[in-house]
Design a protein around this motif. Sequence first.
Motif, PDB file in Angstrom:
ATOM      1  N   HIS A 144       3.494   5.576 -16.671  1.00  0.00           N
ATOM      2  CA  HIS A 144       2.577   6.704 -16.840  1.00  0.00           C
ATOM      3  C   HIS A 144       1.796   7.090 -15.584  1.00  0.00           C
ATOM      4  O   HIS A 144       1.173   8.139 -15.555  1.00  0.00           O
ATOM      5  CB  HIS A 144       1.578   6.383 -17.955  1.00  0.00           C
ATOM      6  N   VAL A 145       1.781   6.226 -14.580  1.00  0.00           N
ATOM      7  CA  VAL A 145       1.025   6.535 -13.363  1.00  0.00           C
ATOM      8  C   VAL A 145       1.893   6.312 -12.135  1.00  0.00           C
ATOM      9  O   VAL A 145       2.875   5.565 -12.170  1.00  0.00           O
ATOM     10  CB  VAL A 145      -0.261   5.679 -13.236  1.00  0.00           C
ATOM     11  N   ASN A 146       1.520   6.952 -11.055  1.00  0.00           N
ATOM     12  CA  ASN A 146       2.098   6.737  -9.740  1.00  0.00           C
ATOM     13  C   ASN A 146       1.015   6.212  -8.824  1.00  0.00           C
ATOM     14  O   ASN A 146      -0.129   6.682  -8.898  1.00  0.00           O
ATOM     15  CB  ASN A 146       2.651   8.051  -9.164  1.00  0.00           C
ATOM     16  N   LEU A 147       1.347   5.270  -7.977  1.00  0.00           N
ATOM     17  CA  LEU A 147       0.417   4.804  -6.955  1.00  0.00           C
ATOM     18  C   LEU A 147       0.915   5.261  -5.592  1.00  0.00           C
ATOM     19  O   LEU A 147       2.102   5.099  -5.274  1.00  0.00           O
ATOM     20  CB  LEU A 147       0.299   3.276  -6.972  1.00  0.00           C
ATOM     21  N   HIS A 148       0.009   5.855  -4.837  1.00  0.00           N
ATOM     22  CA  HIS A 148       0.344   6.327  -3.497  1.00  0.00           C
ATOM     23  C   HIS A 148      -0.450   5.553  -2.456  1.00  0.00           C
ATOM     24  O   HIS A 148      -1.637   5.278  -2.645  1.00  0.00           O
ATOM     25  CB  HIS A 148       0.027   7.823  -3.358  1.00  0.00           C
ATOM     26  N   ALA A 149       0.199   5.199  -1.353  1.00  0.00           N
ATOM     27  CA  ALA A 149      -0.463   4.566  -0.218  1.00  0.00           C
ATOM     28  C   ALA A 149      -0.438   5.528   0.956  1.00  0.00           C
ATOM     29  O   ALA A 149       0.637   5.997   1.354  1.00  0.00           O
ATOM     30  CB  ALA A 149       0.240   3.259   0.146  1.00  0.00           C
ATOM     31  N   VAL A 150      -1.609   5.843   1.499  1.00  0.00           N
ATOM     32  CA  VAL A 150      -1.730   6.812   2.586  1.00  0.00           C
ATOM     33  C   VAL A 150      -2.469   6.148   3.747  1.00  0.00           C
ATOM     34  O   VAL A 150      -3.525   5.532   3.558  1.00  0.00           O
ATOM     35  CB  VAL A 150      -2.500   8.074   2.139  1.00  0.00           C
ATOM     36  N   GLU A 151      -1.928   6.285   4.947  1.00  0.00           N
ATOM     37  CA  GLU A 151      -2.580   5.752   6.141  1.00  0.00           C
ATOM     38  C   GLU A 151      -3.644   6.745   6.598  1.00  0.00           C
ATOM     39  O   GLU A 151      -3.318   7.861   7.009  1.00  0.00           O
ATOM     40  CB  GLU A 151      -1.551   5.520   7.234  1.00  0.00           C
ATOM     41  N   VAL A 152      -4.909   6.356   6.506  1.00  0.00           N
ATOM     42  CA  VAL A 152      -5.990   7.291   6.802  1.00  0.00           C
ATOM     43  C   VAL A 152      -6.805   6.917   8.043  1.00  0.00           C
ATOM     44  O   VAL A 152      -7.605   7.722   8.528  1.00  0.00           O
ATOM     45  CB  VAL A 152      -6.947   7.437   5.593  1.00  0.00           C
ATOM     46  N   ILE A 153      -6.633   5.667   8.531  1.00  0.00           N
ATOM     47  CA  ILE A 153      -7.316   5.258   9.759  1.00  0.00           C
ATOM     48  C   ILE A 153      -6.342   4.426  10.579  1.00  0.00           C
ATOM     49  O   ILE A 153      -5.222   4.147  10.144  1.00  0.00           O
ATOM     50  CB  ILE A 153      -8.596   4.433   9.473  1.00  0.00           C
ATOM     51  N   GLU A 154      -6.762   4.007  11.751  1.00  0.00           N
ATOM     52  CA  GLU A 154      -5.967   3.115  12.576  1.00  0.00           C
ATOM     53  C   GLU A 154      -6.455   1.680  12.379  1.00  0.00           C
ATOM     54  O   GLU A 154      -7.538   1.447  11.864  1.00  0.00           O
ATOM     55  CB  GLU A 154      -6.066   3.516  14.052  1.00  0.00           C
TER      56      GLU A 154
END
Length: 390
Positions: A144-154
Amino acid sequence: MMEVYLVAISRASPIPLDELRAAFESEEMGFTPAADGHGFTIEAEESRVEVVFEQRPAPVDWTPDMFSGSEPSLESLTRARAFYRFAFESSSTQPTVPVFVALMCARIVLAHVDGVLVDITSSKVHESEDVAEITELDFDIRDHVNLHAVEVIEGETPLWVHSHGMEKFGARDLEIFHLGEQDLLPAEAFLHELCTDLAFGQEPPLRKEMGTSEGQTFMLVPSEEARTNLLGVPLEAFEGHEGLFLTVVSPQGRHNTAELLRPFRERFAQEPTEQTEAMRLEAQAHLPAFKARFLRRGLMEPLTFLVRAPFETHPEGSTVTEQLWSEVLSWEEGIIVGRLVDGAVHTTEWRKGAHVEVAEADVNALALSREGRTLEEDEVRALLNAERPM
């Protein structure tokens, strides 16, 4: 009402309402045709689902990379010629009920026409076989859900991991910051656990220290508050994610959550090959007595018989072997038919509650429980030794 699902179908014409009426009424679901003669309303379990038929091609801006799903399901979506749109209101008392009713509606529609189910809230696409499993087997939040990983800093912990899909349960999505690559699987396990609680209406109180199933503590804070003390994360990182989230932070309100996830890493630790082989040899030695005791169980038998065996899963195209337990249901000609008591941790290929077949030679651990209590090793040995011929 909130539009949650689409059933994308391969033909341009709607299913005759008389066919659908008979199918829904056989499931004891109230069926009311819409004024246009194509859509309908379903009432069941104190929930109401409105279904609208729309004859048009998929939006031109839809591309397969916008959704997650199998290659055949994504191909079916691009070939869709019409849609059934499903809308309902979430329940404050039991949020999973209207979701289940809507999924049952979709399952019945897909039994009458080729198509796929699109979860708008999580951007997931399900084949009809998936929908049948989701409605038949134990609840698994990963459907029922998706998990997303996003690179937002270094740096070493650049990742922002967040969920999509909780809106259908009347809850905010979840997010957690400052994670590294090594934290992804533990974070998924933790967030899935927390999302499950929210889906069943068990939302922890905000800004209060709470414990995980592993004993670690955390707090949930509204994202509009928690993001104010994020350092180095540019505002443009949140474009397309303007909705409100619940942010996981430490009990002190900080974004350092490495200690929180430490126990969850153990779930993904590979069992040493030597240990697995030693357990297999012991299990195989006790298997004849275990089988004999199972085959003479009574109708009111208080014992539950469990076996463990390897199952392959394929996360992101790779192959991982997981050791899963199943309850023995029947046993014939070297094959054990069981029901999985724990689902695979890497994918939903093997769902909790699914019926499986296990070859006797693949069994690498045995267990017995009586009235919900797992027996100790010495208790199991004593019971099984009683089955051995003198």
